[in-house]
Scaffold this active site. Structure first.
Site, PDB file in Angstrom:
ATOM      1  N   CYS A   1      33.392  39.605  37.842  1.00  0.00           N
ATOM      2  CA  CYS A   1      34.839  39.439  37.566  1.00  0.00           C
ATOM      3  C   CYS A   1      35.333  38.455  38.895  1.00  0.00           C
ATOM      4  CB  CYS A   1      35.676  40.428  37.328  1.00  0.00           C
ATOM      5  SG  CYS A   1      34.997  41.764  36.066  1.00  0.00           S
TER       6      CYS A   1
ATOM      7  N   HIS B   1      41.119  38.596  29.894  1.00  0.00           N
ATOM      8  CA  HIS B   1      40.104  38.609  30.964  1.00  0.00           C
ATOM      9  C   HIS B   1      38.681  38.034  30.362  1.00  0.00           C
ATOM     10  CE1 HIS B   1      37.994  39.530  34.144  1.00  0.00           C
ATOM     11  NE2 HIS B   1      37.740  40.919  33.919  1.00  0.00           N
TER      12      HIS B   1
END
Lengths: 477, 395
Positions: free
Chosen positions: B86, B339
């Site tokens: 991430c 995301h």
């Protein structure tokens, strides 16, 4: 003097009420429950459990052989015993062998072990047997079968029971069989297979043994007669002239079911757990003929030395909620797939990592004492390089440090995975999945232990690893 | 170590619409953010001398930097792809800034792009990057869910008190996202709705988990001394910090599962570089990695916004809400903006960039007179952290 040195059984935690099966098909229930291997268990993992139970607190370095017996070996080609020996963390210089194909293979492997130790070629040999056979959905066998395992340690020092005699007959007939590739056990007409097969030959073996050694039924302390179901067991013991209350070992058929090749050794284990010095135990096993073996408990017999008794294992249970779930766990129904698993295993990587993933070894830093699982070459605390010793984690107990109930990662037929971090002895952390648990009952500080289980499938071979489970399961722990 | 402070500036940024972009491929998403960035910077692709790409996985998009080269026709220049879960997009941005600071390039691009909705399943799947055997069916919510029970226990919160604190974060981020045109989700939610949503990984329910989205964000970076040649309001990079940890942080005995070394080290380094002594007071706006509400909660403490054990008090006081002392995830965060893994660090930086320029797309979203903003990503199962701090004044 050679003989049986230790013993231990394993019965999976899951039970299926036979009524659920019967109701689904509109049939008569045999009554009671059957044991069911969890979806992460098979004959290999159950043998590891039984082996751990049998070897509790014993020196593993002294064992120089391991036998595996089953008609449901996870691998048709490949030494299943080698994997069990590795998971049990036995030394590499070891005799291993697989026995299979017959309900008598468990007894055959025990006899082979006794012969081997008697001959002096080995000193301590661990015999393991397990089965998880499938009857056709709706069949009597589906209700009657159970899943389970047993392990017997044969050795040349301080036996608790010695082999006093045996008698065997063989008989070719098509009564109960599977051809190569069959998943479900096939049977001929019930009256034929029980009368001409099972009863006739068990009687011949037992009577033959009594005659051979000039014994009467009254001389025997415990008669250990595995049977395909409750009814033929009762009929046979009555016809042999034994007292069903005082002399007959509980066959665990009503509560557990018939566990195939493991069943005679499981019953022998239960009998040994309650035997007194001088007791004569007569065990028989059927399968294209029959074997009878006579054991005598020595003065060394006492309170069980294993970790969990058969009685306790039979007591501690988790009820399976539905027959459909049972069918899915057995691979009979193909339930919808769960979340895709993105990592595919590599045989080379699995082999390279076997010390951690199969032997369950952690590293303990020689410089600072920090422990890590899996084994770390560079210490996570002090960065000492290649300065560690390996420590076996599998027998450790621990407590839940943190957990979450993950609804996303599981199989669709068992959707909740309890991701768990446990703090084991010496501050070691083990991060894994909790199995054999009621997810809602997991809490911080709950005592846990490790268990060897089969993971998801991938790349055409089985993947095994260790999981956590509650240390207490019903009556166990 | 040298500091990057005020050596580099961002002079153009773009961000695609985030969401389920069924009709747009990886290349389309890259084009959407890159051409907005070109327009914002007032330049064309011929001025880009090197490109850093952040992309984790794209089942149909090939490997390396080719997906971006293909879509943007950025031929004959270096295109460097990185993958760090991430933190991927963030690290692409930071590496691009470092390259400019080195003096080797004048103008470069950092682009993060991810196409998650081509996989056929709604989540990220199980498998968090370890060995298939040790991995044992780990999911993202499962991995982060482990933090919650430790936090609750350590600070004496009952399960329901803890769950309510988390739910308030979801309510805030949904409220913020509802005002953000490019966000994946625009729905406001009530506390009751969050508390009663289906459980994904206890105690995390549906609204405690971020959106799984397609998206892309892009930055054009140049030397600070020529930034005003591009535009009157460039945004200066004040500091950064990146820290990795072992894939299994619990290998270290005593790891408490609340305070992560990677978070502490990356933020401390970034604050030092930016000259920030009290982030709670000095930062005006922050985008943090709210992949799950529990993550945002512990980030308040790990990044020094709240004293340890006091995050709940700040949540209850509305400190991190729009109009609060330090607005956090004012664009809806990962929770609502979405995301797309490799794009997220750049998307957060896009929001900070716009806020610091006073150019939030809707006036009601604009933080009044901000000077310093922070963007933060936290990746893996989790153990890698990246922090970047931006300012609108050259020191």
């Amino acid at each position: 003097m050679p003989g049986i040195v230790s013993y231990g059984a394993y019965i999976p935690a899951l039970r299926l009420e036979r009524k659920l099966v019967a109701d689904a098909w509109g049939r008569h229930s045999m009554g009671g429950e059957r044991s069911v291997a969890n979806h992460d268990e098979d004959s290999i993992t159950m043998c590891v459990e039984a082996g751990e139970n049998c070897l509790h607190m014993r020196q593993r370095e002294e064992i120089d052989g391991l036998f595996f017996a089953s008609t449901t070996a996870p691998y048709q080609e490949k030494m299943n015993a080698a994997l069990i020996a590795t998971a049990l963390d036995l030394r590499r210089e070891l005799v291993t062998a697989d026995f299979g194909n017959s309900m008598r293979s468990g007894v055959a492997s025990l006899r082979a072990a006794l012969d081997s130790v008697n001959s002096g070629s080995t000193r301590n040999l661990l015999v393991t047997a397990a089965d998880c056979r499938d009857g056709h959905p709706k069949s009597d066998e589906e209700q009657a079968f159970g899943d389970g395992a047993a392990a017997i340690l044969v050795g040349d020092q301080d036996p608790v029971a010695t082999l006093e005699g045996d008698h065997s007959v063989h008989n070719e007939m098509i009564d109960v069989w599977r051809t190569a590739g069959d998943k479900f056990v096939k049977t001929w007409e019930t009256r034929f297979i029980l009368d001409e097969g099972y009863s006739a030959h068990m009687k011949e073996a037992v009577s033959g043994l009594l005659k051979k050694y000039d014994l009467k039924p009254g001389d025997i302390s415990k008669l250990i007669l595995p049977a395909p179901a409750v009814r033929p067991h009762g009929k046979l013991t009555a016809s042999l002239g034994f007292d069903p209350k005082a002399q007959v070992q509980d066959p665990y058929l009503s509560r557990i079911g018939f566990c195939g090749a493991a069943h005679p050794l499981m019953m022998l284990t239960a009998a040994l757990e309650e035997a007194r010095p001088g007791d004569l135990l007569l065990m028989a096993a059927y399968g294209d003929g029959a074997d009878a073996m006579l054991f005598k408990a020595t003065d060394a017999i006492g309170p069980p030395v294993n970790r969990h008794s058969v009685a306790a294992l039979a007591e501690g249970k988790i009820m399976l909620s539905s027959y459909v779930r049972f069918l899915s766990y057995r691979g009979v129904l193909e339930a919808m797939p769960g979340e895709p698993f993105r990592l595919f295993p590599s045989a080379t990587a699995s082999w390279r990592e076997r010390k951690s993933s199969l032997r369950c070894h952690a590293s303990r830093c020689r410089r600072c004492g920090a422990m890590s699982f899996p084994v770390q070459r560079v210490c996570a605390d002090c960065r000492a390089k290649d300065d560690y010793e390996e420590v076996r984690v599998a027998s450790m107990t621990g407590k839940v440090f943190t957990f979450t109930r993950d609804n996303l990662g599981g199989r669709s037929d068992d959707p909740v995975i309890v991701q768990t971090v446990a703090e084991m002895e010496n501050g070691l952390r083990f991060y894994g999945i909790m199995t054999d648990c009621e997810p809602d009952s997991v809490e911080l500080e709950m005592p846990v232990e490790l268990t060897f289980r089969r993971l998801y499938e991938g790349a055409g071979f089985h993947n095994y690893f260790w999981k956590l489970r509650p240390a207490k399961r019903g009556g166990i722990g | 170590m040298e500091s990057i402070r005020d050596k580099v500036a961002i002079v153009g940024m773009g961000c695609s619409k985030f969401g389920e972009r069924w009709d747009q491929g990886l290349g389309d998403l890259a084009i959407e953010s890159a051409y907005e960035a070109y327009e914002d910077a007032g330049i064309g692709p011929e001025e880009i001398q090197a490109c850093w790409v952040g992309q984790v996985s794209a089942p149909v998009a090939g490997i390396g930097g080719t997906a971006v080269a293909e879509a943007l026709k950025l031929h004959d220049i270096p295109i460097i792809r990185n993958e760090n879960w991430c933190t991927t997009g963030h690290i692409a941005l930071i590496e691009a800034c470092i390259a400019v600071a080195s003096g080797l390039y004048d103008t470069v691009m950092a682009i993060g792009v991810e196409k998650l909705k081509d996989t056929g399943y709604p989540g990220l799947g199980t498998g968090r990057g370890m060995s298939p055997v040790l991995e044992a069916r780990r999911t993202a919510p499962g991995s982060f869910g482990l933090i919650a029970k430790r936090y609750f226990k350590t600070y004496g919160l009952s399960d329901s008190e803890g769950k309510e604190a988390l739910a308030k974060i979801a309510v805030k981020n949904h409220d913020n996202g509802s005002l953000c045109p490019k966000a994946h989700f625009h729905n406001r939610v009530t506390l009751d709705k969050v508390l009663n949503a289906p459980i994904i990984a206890w105690p995390l329910g549906l609204f405690d988990c971020c959106g799984n989205s397609d998206g892309s964000a892009c930055a054009i970076i140049t030397r600070a001394d020529r930034a005003k040649d591009f535009r009157p309001d460039p945004i200066y990079v004040k500091g950064y910090g990146i820290a990795m940890d072992s894939v299994l942080p619990h290998l270290r005995s005593g790891f408490d599962w609340i305070y992560f070394d990677s978070l502490l080290h990356s933020s401390t380094r970034a604050y030092e570089m930016a000259g920030i002594k009290n982030p709670r007071e000095e930062l005006d706006v922050a985008e943090v990695h709210d992949c799950f509400t529990i993550t945002e909660l512990i980030l308040y403490e790990n990044l020094g916004f709240s004293p340890r054990g006091k995050a709940r008090e700040d949540i209850d006081a509305g400190f991190f809400e729009r109009g609060g002392g330090l607005p956090v995830n004012i664009d809806g965060g990962l929770k609502c903006f979405g995301h797309p893994i490799g794009a997220s660090g750049l998307r957060m930086s896009y929001e900070i960039y716009k806020q610091l320029q006073g150019k939030a797309d809707l006036p009601e979203r604009q933080v009044p007179n901000p000077r310093l903003g922070l963007a933060h990503t936290f990746g893996g199962p989790p153990q890698m952290s990246a922090v970047a701090i931006f300012g609108n004044e050259k020191g």
